[in-house]
Write a protein that holds these residues in place. Sequence first.
Motif, mmCIF file in Angstrom:
data_model
loop_
_atom_site.group_PDB
_atom_site.id
_atom_site.type_symbol
_atom_site.label_atom_id
_atom_site.label_comp_id
_atom_site.label_asym_id
_atom_site.label_seq_id
_atom_site.Cartn_x
_atom_site.Cartn_y
_atom_site.Cartn_z
ATOM 1 N N THR A 65 79.062 -32.032 -20.223
ATOM 2 C CA THR A 65 80.060 -31.525 -21.159
ATOM 3 C C THR A 65 79.600 -31.694 -22.601
ATOM 4 O OG1 THR A 65 81.818 -32.066 -19.592
ATOM 5 C CG2 THR A 65 82.472 -31.686 -21.874
ATOM 6 N N ILE A 69 79.168 -28.731 -25.453
ATOM 7 C CA ILE A 69 79.813 -28.689 -26.760
ATOM 8 C C ILE A 69 78.765 -28.547 -27.865
ATOM 9 C CG2 ILE A 69 81.176 -30.053 -28.396
ATOM 10 C CD1 ILE A 69 82.701 -31.170 -25.997
ATOM 11 N N ALA A 72 77.714 -24.984 -27.796
ATOM 12 C CA ALA A 72 78.777 -24.136 -28.331
ATOM 13 C C ALA A 72 78.754 -24.136 -29.861
ATOM 14 C CB ALA A 72 80.136 -24.607 -27.813
ATOM 15 N N GLY A 73 78.533 -25.333 -30.453
ATOM 16 C CA GLY A 73 78.458 -25.407 -31.906
ATOM 17 C C GLY A 73 77.288 -24.612 -32.468
ATOM 18 N N THR A 76 78.012 -20.855 -32.393
ATOM 19 C CA THR A 76 78.897 -20.486 -33.497
ATOM 20 C C THR A 76 78.115 -20.282 -34.785
ATOM 21 O OG1 THR A 76 80.725 -21.707 -32.497
ATOM 22 C CG2 THR A 76 80.896 -21.219 -34.837
ATOM 23 N N ALA A 227 84.688 -28.449 -19.855
ATOM 24 C CA ALA A 227 84.101 -27.855 -21.063
ATOM 25 C C ALA A 227 84.941 -26.687 -21.577
ATOM 26 C CB ALA A 227 82.669 -27.396 -20.773
ATOM 27 N N THR A 231 86.692 -26.787 -25.442
ATOM 28 C CA THR A 231 86.281 -25.807 -26.454
ATOM 29 C C THR A 231 87.342 -24.750 -26.707
ATOM 30 O OG1 THR A 231 85.166 -24.484 -24.737
ATOM 31 C CG2 THR A 231 83.831 -26.103 -25.930
ATOM 32 N N ARG A 232 88.544 -24.959 -26.197
ATOM 33 C CA ARG A 232 89.572 -23.914 -26.270
ATOM 34 C C ARG A 232 89.967 -23.587 -27.710
ATOM 35 N NH1 ARG A 232 91.823 -28.756 -25.265
ATOM 36 N NH2 ARG A 232 93.811 -29.304 -26.222
ATOM 37 N N MET A 234 87.778 -23.601 -30.283
ATOM 38 C CA MET A 234 86.605 -23.160 -31.038
ATOM 39 C C MET A 234 86.565 -21.639 -31.136
ATOM 40 S SD MET A 234 83.790 -25.904 -29.509
ATOM 41 C CE MET A 234 82.537 -25.517 -30.729
ATOM 42 N N ALA A 238 81.627 -19.620 -29.060
ATOM 43 C CA ALA A 238 81.518 -20.948 -28.460
ATOM 44 C C ALA A 238 82.244 -21.021 -27.122
ATOM 45 C CB ALA A 238 82.076 -22.001 -29.425
ATOM 46 N N ARG A 239 83.403 -20.381 -27.032
ATOM 47 C CA ARG A 239 84.198 -20.439 -25.798
ATOM 48 C C ARG A 239 83.551 -19.656 -24.666
ATOM 49 N NH1 ARG A 239 89.465 -18.140 -28.256
ATOM 50 N NH2 ARG A 239 90.067 -17.958 -26.069
ATOM 51 N N PRO A 242 81.052 -22.097 -22.027
ATOM 52 C CA PRO A 242 81.633 -22.789 -20.866
ATOM 53 C C PRO A 242 82.333 -21.839 -19.905
ATOM 54 C CG PRO A 242 82.906 -23.253 -22.847
ATOM 55 C CD PRO A 242 81.675 -22.553 -23.295
#
Length: 554
Positions: A65, A69, A72-73, A76, A227, A231-232, A234, A238-239, A242
Motif C-alpha cells: 500500500t 501511495i 500515486a503521488g 499526479t 489502496a 487514495t479516494r 487524491m 492517482a486514483r 490502485p
Amino acid sequence: MLPVAFLIHLAGAVMLLLWAVRMVRTGVERAHGTRLKAALRGARGGTAQMALVGMILAVVLQSSTAVGILAAGFVTSGILTVSTGIAALLGADLGSALVVKILSFNLSGLVPLLLLIGATMFLKFEGRGVKQTGRIVLGIAFILLSLQMVGQATEPLRDSRLLPGLIGYLRNDPLTAFLAAAVIAWVVHSSVATVLLFVTFASGGMLPLEVALPMVLGANLGGGIIAVWLTRGMELEARRIPLGNLMFRGVAALVMLILLQVIEAPAQHLGATASVQLVNFHLAFNLVLVVLAVPFVRPMERLTMLILPAPTIEQTGEDIAPIASMLDRASVKNPTVALASAKRELLRMGETVAAMFQPVLELLDGGNLAKIARVRAMDEQINRKHSEIKLFIAEVNRGKLTEREAKLGTDLTDFSINLDYIADIISKSLLTLAETRASKSLRFSPEGWSEMCDLHGRVAANMQLALNVLISGDVESARQLVKEKEAMRKLERASHDRHLERLRNAHSDSIDTSDIHLETVRAFKEINSLLVTVAYPILTESGHLLESRLAQPS
C-alpha cells in the motif's frame, strides 16, 4: 481460558502485530524515505522494471500500500504514467508476499537478540539514521513476538466445540470465507498481517488448507481495496493506479477461487505442512499475477480512464474555498486570549505553507504545469492570512499589554512575516524553476537529484519542528532547530561543491540544470533559516542564545 481473557489475549497479539508492521514501515520511511522515492522516480525503463522496483520497495517497506501511495503521488506530478504505476503496484504485491514468506520462517530464537540490538540503537544513539534503524529492528522483533502470542492465544480453540462447526460451514461456503478475509484485510489495513494471521492459524491446525486458500485469496482482494480507499481523496490520475491493480487482483482472485472448486489444489507440490503450503500458494498467486498482468497494464490504464473520466472543466486555484479564521475579534481587549488565537491562526498559516512546500520536489521533477498553478494559488491564501494576523496583532497592541505580551505579539508578527516570505520563495522562485525545467524538458543528474531530495526532506522535517516549537515553546526543541541551521548550511555547501565538481567533469545533466540546481539548494537553505527564527525568542529568554557570535578584541 475464559472467553473474555481469550479475546483480550488474541486482540492484544493482533494489535501488536499491526503496530509492529507499521513500526517497520515508518522506520524505513524516516531513515530512507528520500532514497526510496528517488528509486521509484528513477525507474523509467518500462513496466517490467517498474514491477521489479515496486517489489523491492514493498519488501523494504513491508507494505504494498505504501508503494501504491508513492506511485500515486508521482503520477499526479507527471513523473510516472498510470500504466507504470499499476506495474509498480503489481510488483509491490509480490514483494509483500515475499515479506510473508520471510516472516513465516521460525525465527523466534532471534527475538531477544533483535530486542537488545534494536533498543540499544534506538535509546543510546542520537543519529537519526541509527535511531530509525533501531526502530526497524525492534519492529521485526515485535512481529515475531506477536506471531508467537497469536499461536499461544489460539491454542484453546483447538479443543473448542464451536471451531469444527465454523470450519465445516466455511469449507462448504468458500465464497463466505473469501469475502470475510477480504473484509478482515481491509479493516486491519494490512494484507501482510492478515495473511500472517491465517498462516499462524494453519500452523496450529485450526485452519485447514481448503478453507485457508480462499481466505488468502480474499486477503489479496482486501489488500487491493486498501489502496483504493486511502487514495479516494487524491486526483484522478492517482486514483486510477490502485483501481487498475484492484481490478487485476479481484478478477484473478475470483478466477482462482472458481478453479479451486473445480480442480484440487496441488498441495503436495507447495510444501510439507499446511502453513508452508499456504505461504507458497500466496507467493505463487502473486508471481503468476505479475507475469500475466504486466503486459496488459496499458489496456488497463485505458479502462480506468473510462471508469474515472477526467472532468470537462478542471478546478483552478481560484475555486479554493477560504478557510474560516481562528482570530477571535471579540477578545481584542483581552491580550492573553487574543494572542493565543493569533498563535493558533499562525499555526494554520504554517501548515498551509508546509502543504505548499511538500510537493515542490515532485513539481521540480515532474513539471505538471496544472498542479504548479494550483500550488501557486495557495500563496494568495497565505498572503491573506499574513495580513489578517498582522492587522489583528496591531489592533491588540493598541490596548494595555504587559511587556511580555507586547514581546509575544512582536514575535508572532515577525514569524508571520517570515512564513509569508517562505511562501513567496516557493511561489516566485521554486515554482518558477519548476516551470523552467518543464519548458526545457531538462533532467537532473542522479547525484544532484539525490542531494536535492535529502535537503528537501530535511527542510520539510524542520518545518514541522518549527511549528511544534511555535506551539510548545520547548527550549530543547528550539535548540535542536537552531542546530539544524548549521547542519543545513554544511549540507548546502557540500552540495554546492559537489555540483561544481560535476561541472568540471562535464556531466551533461549537471550542466543543463546547473542554474536550477544551485538556486533550488539556495532557496532550501533560505527557507530553513527563516524557519529557525521561531526559536530565537525562546532561546534568548531562557539564556540559551548569545547576543553576538563576534569574538571580543584583545
